[in-house]
Design a protein around this motif. Structure first.
Motif, PDB file in Angstrom:
ATOM      1  N   ARG A  38       0.862  -1.176   0.000  1.00 41.77           N
ATOM      2  CA  ARG A  38       0.000   0.000   0.000  1.00 41.77           C
ATOM      3  C   ARG A  38       0.905   1.235   0.000  1.00 41.77           C
ATOM      4  NH1 ARG A  38      -4.287  -2.426  -1.642  1.00 41.77           N
ATOM      5  NH2 ARG A  38      -4.846  -4.197  -0.358  1.00 41.77           N
ATOM      6  N   PRO A  39       0.387   2.401  -0.360  1.00 40.46           N
ATOM      7  CA  PRO A  39       1.241   3.596  -0.389  1.00 40.46           C
ATOM      8  C   PRO A  39       1.918   3.894   0.942  1.00 40.46           C
ATOM      9  CG  PRO A  39      -0.823   4.028  -1.516  1.00 40.46           C
ATOM     10  CD  PRO A  39      -0.967   2.675  -0.867  1.00 40.46           C
ATOM     11  N   GLU A  40       1.261   3.598   2.055  1.00 37.11           N
ATOM     12  CA  GLU A  40       1.820   3.960   3.361  1.00 37.11           C
ATOM     13  C   GLU A  40       2.679   2.875   3.989  1.00 37.11           C
ATOM     14  OE1 GLU A  40      -1.985   1.784   4.144  1.00 37.11           O
ATOM     15  OE2 GLU A  40      -1.351   3.266   2.680  1.00 37.11           O
ATOM     16  N   CYS A  41       2.580   1.618   3.508  1.00 39.82           N
ATOM     17  CA  CYS A  41       3.273   0.523   4.179  1.00 39.82           C
ATOM     18  C   CYS A  41       3.242  -0.741   3.322  1.00 39.82           C
ATOM     19  CB  CYS A  41       2.572   0.246   5.513  1.00 39.82           C
ATOM     20  SG  CYS A  41       3.494  -0.836   6.620  1.00 39.82           S
ATOM     21  N   THR A  42       4.230  -1.598   3.518  1.00 35.91           N
ATOM     22  CA  THR A  42       4.236  -2.934   2.928  1.00 35.91           C
ATOM     23  C   THR A  42       4.231  -3.942   4.069  1.00 35.91           C
ATOM     24  OG1 THR A  42       5.477  -2.188   0.999  1.00 35.91           O
ATOM     25  CG2 THR A  42       5.506  -4.551   1.457  1.00 35.91           C
ATOM     26  N   TRP A  43       3.316  -4.907   4.015  1.00 38.70           N
ATOM     27  CA  TRP A  43       3.235  -5.967   5.017  1.00 38.70           C
ATOM     28  C   TRP A  43       3.695  -7.267   4.397  1.00 38.70           C
ATOM     29  CZ3 TRP A  43      -0.360  -2.115   4.638  1.00 38.70           C
ATOM     30  CH2 TRP A  43      -0.585  -1.343   5.789  1.00 38.70           C
ATOM     31  N   LEU A  44       4.530  -7.994   5.111  1.00 36.33           N
ATOM     32  CA  LEU A  44       5.035  -9.287   4.670  1.00 36.33           C
ATOM     33  C   LEU A  44       4.683 -10.322   5.726  1.00 36.33           C
ATOM     34  CD1 LEU A  44       6.810 -11.203   2.932  1.00 36.33           C
ATOM     35  CD2 LEU A  44       8.741 -10.447   4.306  1.00 36.33           C
ATOM     36  N   ARG A  45       3.971 -11.361   5.282  1.00 35.57           N
ATOM     37  CA  ARG A  45       3.620 -12.465   6.172  1.00 35.57           C
ATOM     38  C   ARG A  45       3.994 -13.756   5.473  1.00 35.57           C
ATOM     39  NH1 ARG A  45      -0.427  -8.868   5.781  1.00 35.57           N
ATOM     40  NH2 ARG A  45      -0.773  -7.583   7.606  1.00 35.57           N
ATOM     41  N   ALA A  46       4.668 -14.625   6.199  1.00 31.07           N
ATOM     42  CA  ALA A  46       5.047 -15.925   5.637  1.00 31.07           C
ATOM     43  C   ALA A  46       4.950 -16.964   6.738  1.00 31.07           C
ATOM     44  CB  ALA A  46       6.463 -15.883   5.068  1.00 31.07           C
ATOM     45  N   GLN A  47       4.541 -18.167   6.339  1.00 30.21           N
ATOM     46  CA  GLN A  47       4.412 -19.243   7.307  1.00 30.21           C
ATOM     47  C   GLN A  47       4.805 -20.554   6.637  1.00 30.21           C
ATOM     48  OE1 GLN A  47       0.596 -19.145   9.157  1.00 30.21           O
ATOM     49  NE2 GLN A  47       1.268 -20.359  10.884  1.00 30.21           N
ATOM     50  N   ALA A  48       5.610 -21.315   7.375  1.00 28.42           N
ATOM     51  CA  ALA A  48       6.031 -22.656   6.966  1.00 28.42           C
ATOM     52  C   ALA A  48       6.160 -23.456   8.254  1.00 28.42           C
ATOM     53  CB  ALA A  48       7.364 -22.594   6.222  1.00 28.42           C
ATOM     54  N   PRO A  49       6.278 -24.757   8.170  1.00 25.56           N
ATOM     55  CA  PRO A  49       6.419 -25.527   9.414  1.00 25.56           C
ATOM     56  C   PRO A  49       7.585 -25.007  10.269  1.00 25.56           C
ATOM     57  CG  PRO A  49       6.013 -26.990   7.577  1.00 25.56           C
ATOM     58  CD  PRO A  49       6.217 -25.614   6.992  1.00 25.56           C
ATOM     59  N   GLY A  50       7.267 -24.551  11.481  1.00 29.60           N
ATOM     60  CA  GLY A  50       8.283 -24.071  12.409  1.00 29.60           C
ATOM     61  C   GLY A  50       8.733 -22.648  12.194  1.00 29.60           C
ATOM     62  N   VAL A  51       8.151 -21.922  11.218  1.00 30.75           N
ATOM     63  CA  VAL A  51       8.584 -20.559  10.905  1.00 30.75           C
ATOM     64  C   VAL A  51       7.363 -19.658  10.708  1.00 30.75           C
ATOM     65  CG1 VAL A  51       9.840 -19.090   9.270  1.00 30.75           C
ATOM     66  CG2 VAL A  51      10.665 -21.394   9.748  1.00 30.75           C
ATOM     67  N   LEU A  52       7.419 -18.495  11.326  1.00 28.04           N
ATOM     68  CA  LEU A  52       6.405 -17.469  11.106  1.00 28.04           C
ATOM     69  C   LEU A  52       7.121 -16.135  10.952  1.00 28.04           C
ATOM     70  CD1 LEU A  52       3.414 -16.461  11.137  1.00 28.04           C
ATOM     71  CD2 LEU A  52       3.783 -16.013  13.570  1.00 28.04           C
TER      72      LEU A  52
END
Length: 172
Positions: free
Chosen positions: A43-57
């Motif tokens: 978005r213009p004001e911010c970038t959000w990154l979310r990732a999930q894998a076994p044992g990792v968030l």
């Protein structure tokens, strides 16, 4: 966090499950397969990154500072082959990283985001070099080989969020 490593590899045939917005750098990109899910919301004001894998968030946000500049380059390989790329360096980042049961905060005081995104129609075979680094008030972006012969480069220095572009290739 030192000494810990986690990884996950997923092959998704024909990019099945990948979603892209109509425009690069705006909206949500997501991909999922075999226990791995990645979502990037720009978005213009911010970038959000979310990732999930076994044992990792991974749950991070990189706000857009006022007046911050990024490097956008169109690489013209031919009439039907091109790449549009954006290199966005030295963005503040905050959030959290969880490895197993251990949660690690990510603080703007000592963390920086480097965002690299683009779209295009690449040649079948290509080689490139790429490097980026950030520190407080200073960042460098270097790239080569893949732009050779196009008249374009992706070399730049960022000082206090302001872009100083290097128009010629850098030779060792």
């Amino acid at each position: 966090m030192a000494g810990q490593a986690a990884g996950s590899e997923v092959v998704v045939p024909l990019a099945r499950g990948a979603r892209f917005p109509d425009r690069s750098g705006s909206g949500t990109v997501s991909a999922a397969g075999a226990g791995l899910r990645i979502e990037i919301d720009q978005r213009p004001e911010c970038t959000w990154l979310r990732a999930q894998a076994p044992g990792v968030l991974v749950d991070l946000e990189a706000p857009m500072p006022e007046g911050h500049e990024s490097l956008g380059v169109v690489v013209p390989w031919g009439p039907r082959r091109f790449q549009y790329t954006v290199k966005d360096l030295a963005r503040p980042v905050r959030g959290r990283l969880r490895l197993g049961t251990a949660e690690h905060p990510v603080s703007e005081a000592d963390s920086f985001a480097v965002l690299d995104h683009g779209r295009g129609r690449w040649p079948y075979s290509i080689t490139w070099n790429w490097a980026a680094g950030s520190g407080r008030g200073l960042a460098v972006q270097l790239g080569g080989r893949w732009t050779d012969g196009t008249g374009m480069t992706e070399n730049a220095l960022f000082v206090e969020g302001r872009l100083q572009r290097r128009g010629r290739p850098i030779r060792a």
